[in-house]
Design an enzyme around this catalytic site. Sequence first.
Site, PDB file in Angstrom:
ATOM      1  N   THR A   1      -6.344  -2.332   7.489  1.00 41.34           N
ATOM      2  CA  THR A   1      -6.253  -0.883   7.359  1.00 41.34           C
ATOM      3  C   THR A   1      -4.893  -0.364   7.779  1.00 41.34           C
ATOM      4  O   THR A   1      -4.207  -0.968   8.623  1.00 41.34           O
ATOM      5  CB  THR A   1      -7.338  -0.212   8.216  1.00 41.34           C
ATOM      6  OG1 THR A   1      -7.164   1.208   8.190  1.00 41.34           O
ATOM      7  CG2 THR A   1      -7.266  -0.677   9.657  1.00 41.34           C
ATOM      8  N   CYS A   2      -4.543   0.763   7.205  1.00 45.04           N
ATOM      9  CA  CYS A   2      -3.312   1.454   7.589  1.00 45.04           C
ATOM     10  C   CYS A   2      -3.381   1.942   9.031  1.00 45.04           C
ATOM     11  O   CYS A   2      -2.352   2.249   9.632  1.00 45.04           O
ATOM     12  CB  CYS A   2      -3.082   2.633   6.663  1.00 45.04           C
ATOM     13  SG  CYS A   2      -4.473   3.790   6.607  1.00 45.04           S
TER      14      CYS A   2
ATOM     15  N   ASP B   1     -15.251  -4.296  -1.425  1.00 45.43           N
ATOM     16  CA  ASP B   1     -14.674  -3.722  -0.206  1.00 45.43           C
ATOM     17  C   ASP B   1     -15.819  -3.161   0.629  1.00 45.43           C
ATOM     18  O   ASP B   1     -16.371  -3.846   1.480  1.00 45.43           O
ATOM     19  CB  ASP B   1     -13.644  -2.659  -0.562  1.00 45.43           C
ATOM     20  CG  ASP B   1     -13.006  -2.033   0.680  1.00 45.43           C
ATOM     21  OD1 ASP B   1     -13.268  -2.505   1.806  1.00 45.43           O
ATOM     22  OD2 ASP B   1     -12.237  -1.058   0.535  1.00 45.43           O
TER      23      ASP B   1
ATOM     24  N   GLN C   1     -12.323  -8.219  -0.276  1.00 44.64           N
ATOM     25  CA  GLN C   1     -11.409  -7.826   0.787  1.00 44.64           C
ATOM     26  C   GLN C   1     -12.040  -8.187   2.130  1.00 44.64           C
ATOM     27  O   GLN C   1     -13.123  -7.697   2.468  1.00 44.64           O
ATOM     28  CB  GLN C   1     -11.075  -6.334   0.806  1.00 44.64           C
ATOM     29  CG  GLN C   1     -10.050  -6.091   1.903  1.00 44.64           C
ATOM     30  CD  GLN C   1      -9.711  -4.663   2.230  1.00 44.64           C
ATOM     31  OE1 GLN C   1      -9.052  -4.416   3.219  1.00 44.64           O
ATOM     32  NE2 GLN C   1     -10.135  -3.708   1.435  1.00 44.64           N
TER      33      GLN C   1
ATOM     34  N   ASP D   1      -7.170   0.396  -5.514  1.00 46.24           N
ATOM     35  CA  ASP D   1      -8.389   0.681  -4.760  1.00 46.24           C
ATOM     36  C   ASP D   1      -8.860   2.072  -5.173  1.00 46.24           C
ATOM     37  O   ASP D   1      -8.177   3.070  -4.912  1.00 46.24           O
ATOM     38  CB  ASP D   1      -8.108   0.629  -3.265  1.00 46.24           C
ATOM     39  CG  ASP D   1      -9.379   0.726  -2.427  1.00 46.24           C
ATOM     40  OD1 ASP D   1     -10.448   1.016  -2.989  1.00 46.24           O
ATOM     41  OD2 ASP D   1      -9.292   0.534  -1.201  1.00 46.24           O
TER      42      ASP D   1
ATOM     43  N   LYS E   1     -11.815  -7.182   5.340  1.00 47.41           N
ATOM     44  CA  LYS E   1     -11.242  -6.049   6.086  1.00 47.41           C
ATOM     45  C   LYS E   1     -11.393  -6.363   7.573  1.00 47.41           C
ATOM     46  O   LYS E   1     -12.413  -6.084   8.186  1.00 47.41           O
ATOM     47  CB  LYS E   1     -11.940  -4.750   5.690  1.00 47.41           C
ATOM     48  CG  LYS E   1     -11.256  -3.507   6.252  1.00 47.41           C
ATOM     49  CD  LYS E   1     -11.728  -2.244   5.557  1.00 47.41           C
ATOM     50  CE  LYS E   1     -11.037  -2.043   4.238  1.00 47.41           C
ATOM     51  NZ  LYS E   1     -11.275  -0.718   3.649  1.00 47.41           N
TER      52      LYS E   1
ATOM     53  N   GLU F   1     -10.371  -2.648  -6.943  1.00 46.58           N
ATOM     54  CA  GLU F   1     -11.125  -2.750  -5.696  1.00 46.58           C
ATOM     55  C   GLU F   1     -12.145  -1.622  -5.613  1.00 46.58           C
ATOM     56  O   GLU F   1     -11.808  -0.464  -5.823  1.00 46.58           O
ATOM     57  CB  GLU F   1     -10.158  -2.686  -4.510  1.00 46.58           C
ATOM     58  CG  GLU F   1     -10.803  -2.854  -3.150  1.00 46.58           C
ATOM     59  CD  GLU F   1      -9.778  -2.937  -2.029  1.00 46.58           C
ATOM     60  OE1 GLU F   1     -10.186  -2.776  -0.856  1.00 46.58           O
ATOM     61  OE2 GLU F   1      -8.569  -3.151  -2.308  1.00 46.58           O
TER      62      GLU F   1
ATOM     63  N   HIS G   1      -1.905  -0.552  -4.534  1.00 46.74           N
ATOM     64  CA  HIS G   1      -3.125  -0.085  -3.869  1.00 46.74           C
ATOM     65  C   HIS G   1      -3.532   1.274  -4.430  1.00 46.74           C
ATOM     66  O   HIS G   1      -4.613   1.471  -4.912  1.00 46.74           O
ATOM     67  CB  HIS G   1      -2.966  -0.025  -2.339  1.00 46.74           C
ATOM     68  CG  HIS G   1      -4.206   0.420  -1.614  1.00 46.74           C
ATOM     69  ND1 HIS G   1      -4.499   1.740  -1.392  1.00 46.74           N
ATOM     70  CD2 HIS G   1      -5.219  -0.280  -1.058  1.00 46.74           C
ATOM     71  CE1 HIS G   1      -5.634   1.842  -0.734  1.00 46.74           C
ATOM     72  NE2 HIS G   1      -6.095   0.624  -0.516  1.00 46.74           N
TER      73      HIS G   1
ATOM     74  N   GLN H   1       0.863  -1.186   0.000  1.00 46.33           N
ATOM     75  CA  GLN H   1       0.000   0.000   0.000  1.00 46.33           C
ATOM     76  C   GLN H   1       0.898   1.234   0.000  1.00 46.33           C
ATOM     77  O   GLN H   1       1.683   1.432   0.913  1.00 46.33           O
ATOM     78  CB  GLN H   1      -0.889  -0.021   1.243  1.00 46.33           C
ATOM     79  CG  GLN H   1      -1.834   1.159   1.336  1.00 46.33           C
ATOM     80  CD  GLN H   1      -2.879   0.954   2.422  1.00 46.33           C
ATOM     81  OE1 GLN H   1      -4.046   0.835   2.150  1.00 46.33           O
ATOM     82  NE2 GLN H   1      -2.451   0.919   3.679  1.00 46.33           N
TER      83      GLN H   1
END
Length: 437
Positions: free
Chosen positions: A380-381, A327, A349, A258, A351, A293, A215, A193
């Site tokens: 997630t970041c 997503d 995804q 994404d 998540k 995505e 990403h 990402q």
Amino acid sequence: MKRSHPWWLLLLKVEDMSRSITIQKVIASPGVGSFFFDDQAAIKAGAQRDGAAYKGKAQTPGFQAVREPAESVSVMLVLSDGYIAKGDCASVQYTGVGGREPRFHAAQLAAQIEQNLAPQLWGVDVRSFRRTAGYAEKVIDGLFESKRAAAYGVSQALLDAAAHAAGHHLMAQVVKDEWGIESQLAAVPIYGQCGDERYTNVDKMILKRVPVMPHGLINTRELVGADGAALETYIGWLRARIAQLRSSHDYEPVIHLDVYGLIGAVAAGSIDKTADIIQRLESAAGPHLLRIEHPLDAGGRDAQIAALAKLRQMLKARGSKVGIIADEWANTAEDVHLFVKAGAVDMVQIKTPDLGSLHNSIDAILDCHQHGVGPVLGGTCAETDLSARATTNIGVATGVTQMLAKPGMGFDEGFNIVFNEMNRVLRSAKALNLADV
């Protein structure tokens, strides 16, 4: 405080007390996530970047500003033999939209865990992760507003505890054993990402031979451009840069983007025009496989399933090989099941913070496999190193199609955490004769 449990909880308190390992204390400490909580509604409405911040007013409930520091809560289970099992509560960058629960506040959540959840976990035997995770989720569901964030962290700690109780300390092996997964623990492709550094971080990914990238964080209309022109140019740059920097011709990474529903938005909601744009992007990506995505956003789960199914069918009829990934609106194991049952997507995804307790992510991944849909183990970041390591074990155990390098938006750190944890698990399993890897 009195320790009271329903009678059926005795099932969690073991038949053989001589071998039981139980929870004696629950501790929770507020922490930070690796990026930010961002108000996606405000950003889509035109909030302007100002350095690392955003100008404008928050629009999503729970936000005081468009961008706020991500938070986390560390959950620590003190076990009867002195071991402390750990997990981190976390939530996604774009909380409160797409069917997701609102952002949580760490100090408040930590206090709730110690005051309200802890008495319900005292004395629980930790040897069966699947059983204890299900019990904890039910308790949390009746106590918390931030149900999924809380269950996410607690379940990580319970998985850690179960691995400790088993003696091998490998969370991946616990998953494999308890779900009866016959395939061996194995490495899976990691996807990077890039965050806003869509050029510099791509160079890093190429040099490190990341198999799926970048990403892209394509979260504004400008990054897509009229009829997809800006995104087409970026993909062309990606293809050329890979050819320029790769160390050998056998490195042909998948291009995964994404786009936060913005191809559909640029196409004014037309699925025909969305498909046209995606086909042009596919041509620009060749010879690399392209995955998109969340190409469009239909505003709700059922509408999203119908729209993605129509888009996917249209693309397949035209001979396209682009992988369409769900997503938003795939936020629970039930949601994921409906997407894959409908044949709406090529991949989903998973998540992980959105699905809450980790046993839901495992169930969703195996459901994807059963329906021939590729599970993308995401997240997630805004997560932490601890949550990333826990979900890496799940990816290795369940054989996902690809697994996100997380947390953070700097790429190097998340890739380090996930790649190294994956290799530690595989090497340990082999050394301990737990898997033929």
